[in-house]
Design an enzyme around this catalytic site. Structure first.
Site, PDB file in Angstrom:
ATOM      1  N   ALA A 117      -6.159  -9.126  -9.077  1.00 44.25           N
ATOM      2  CA  ALA A 117      -7.351  -9.806  -9.893  1.00 44.25           C
ATOM      3  C   ALA A 117      -8.034 -10.973  -9.040  1.00 44.25           C
ATOM      4  O   ALA A 117      -7.199 -11.612  -8.162  1.00 44.25           O
ATOM      5  CB  ALA A 117      -6.556 -10.603 -10.929  1.00 44.25           C
ATOM      6  N   GLU A 150      -1.226   1.657 -10.907  1.00 45.69           N
ATOM      7  CA  GLU A 150      -1.861   2.309 -12.096  1.00 45.69           C
ATOM      8  C   GLU A 150      -3.226   1.720 -11.961  1.00 45.69           C
ATOM      9  O   GLU A 150      -3.507   0.661 -11.907  1.00 45.69           O
ATOM     10  CB  GLU A 150      -1.287   2.221 -13.336  1.00 45.69           C
ATOM     11  CG  GLU A 150       0.142   3.117 -13.362  1.00 45.69           C
ATOM     12  CD  GLU A 150       1.184   2.192 -12.834  1.00 45.69           C
ATOM     13  OE1 GLU A 150       2.402   3.117 -12.535  1.00 45.69           O
ATOM     14  OE2 GLU A 150       1.378   0.842 -12.832  1.00 45.69           O
ATOM     15  N   ASN A 155     -11.987   2.638 -15.038  1.00 45.55           N
ATOM     16  CA  ASN A 155     -12.405   1.562 -14.056  1.00 45.55           C
ATOM     17  C   ASN A 155     -12.763   2.346 -12.666  1.00 45.55           C
ATOM     18  O   ASN A 155     -11.983   2.221 -11.700  1.00 45.55           O
ATOM     19  CB  ASN A 155     -11.279   0.631 -13.729  1.00 45.55           C
ATOM     20  CG  ASN A 155     -11.379  -0.766 -12.903  1.00 45.55           C
ATOM     21  OD1 ASN A 155     -12.534  -0.577 -12.341  1.00 45.55           O
ATOM     22  ND2 ASN A 155     -10.742  -1.695 -13.146  1.00 45.55           N
ATOM     23  N   TYR A 162      -9.589   1.835  -4.067  1.00 47.22           N
ATOM     24  CA  TYR A 162      -8.284   2.356  -3.975  1.00 47.22           C
ATOM     25  C   TYR A 162      -8.564   3.627  -2.963  1.00 47.22           C
ATOM     26  O   TYR A 162      -7.691   3.965  -2.093  1.00 47.22           O
ATOM     27  CB  TYR A 162      -7.608   2.493  -5.110  1.00 47.22           C
ATOM     28  CG  TYR A 162      -7.223   1.420  -6.092  1.00 47.22           C
ATOM     29  CD1 TYR A 162      -7.250   0.350  -5.296  1.00 47.22           C
ATOM     30  CD2 TYR A 162      -7.329   1.428  -7.447  1.00 47.22           C
ATOM     31  CE1 TYR A 162      -6.810  -1.056  -6.076  1.00 47.22           C
ATOM     32  CE2 TYR A 162      -6.869   0.398  -8.025  1.00 47.22           C
ATOM     33  CZ  TYR A 162      -6.937  -1.051  -7.435  1.00 47.22           C
ATOM     34  OH  TYR A 162      -6.712  -1.964  -8.140  1.00 47.22           O
TER      35      TYR A 162
END
Length: 220
Positions: A117, A150, A155, A162
């Site tokens: 985050a 995950e 998103n 990723y």
């Protein structure tokens, strides 16, 4: 000055909780940051702005990209990026304004990213990518075979980052997120020690340095 990475400390707990509430307002229960700080199987790395130490977050200077790219193999690149240059001793740091965090668990031969985050006001500055990059490098140094995570199926921004770092969709967790019962993709890297992944990671490290400057990292 580029953002830097170091392990989280107990004094960071209020900021970690604040960032989590901002990024994941529906998460319940909250992440057990305090417990994980003393867990040898867990790692929490934080990103901070070295030029803003001791100042309110809103007074922090924006980072200025420093173009730096030096040749060398993967080992040399990693030693320069994660062990050389402007290396900062974790014990010598004052109270820092935390820009973001990445939490990783190490289980047998697998590293699992449980949370990443960044403060909303600091997104778009390469902080999230730096945290991901640092987590992957830490996983390499600890001998993990792969890194998994995950991500919400909706998103797409996170999925793109990723994928850039070699994560591939390998499964689906139905109704994984309790706030809205959204599904999650399971994403996993190829074998970290493979030549192919090492080459890919080396290119990504050099590209990041060229765009954002060479950060100081203390991984443990």
């Amino acid at each position: 000055m580029p953002y830097a990475i170091r392990p989280a400390r107990e004094e960071d707990l209020p900021q970690l909780a604040e960032i989590e509430r901002e990024a994941f307002p529906t998460n319940w229960p909250p992440a057990p940051f305090k417990r994980d700080l003393s867990n040898r199987l867990a790692s929490i790395l934080v990103a901070y702005d070295p030029s803003a130490a001791g100042r309110p977050l809103e007074e922090a200077e924006p980072t200025t990209p420093v173009h730096a790219s030096r040749p060398g193999g993967l080992k040399g690149v990693l030693s320069r990026l994660f062990g050389g240059g402007r290396r900062t001793s974790a014990s010598s740091l004052g109270r820092d304004q935390i820009a973001g965090y990445v939490a990783t668990w190490f289980m047998t031969d697998e590293a699992h990213i449980t949370g990443i985050a960044v403060r909303e006001s600091l997104r778009g500055k390469g902080v999230g990518e730096l945290l991901l990059l640092a987590s992957v490098e830490l996983s390499m140094s600890r001998g993990s075979r792969v890194v998994t995570l995950e991500v919400r199926v909706s998103n797409h921004v996170a999925q793109s980052m990723y994928t850039k770092y070699g994560f591939k969709q390998v499964g689906l967790r139905k109704r994984y997120y309790t706030d809205n019962n959204e599904d999650a993709y399971i994403m996993t890297t190829d074998t970290l020690s493979s030549d192919a992944y090492g080459k890919r990671f080396r290119v990504l490290v050099e590209t990041y340095k060229a765009r954002r400057g060479e950060p100081a990292l203390v991984l443990g």
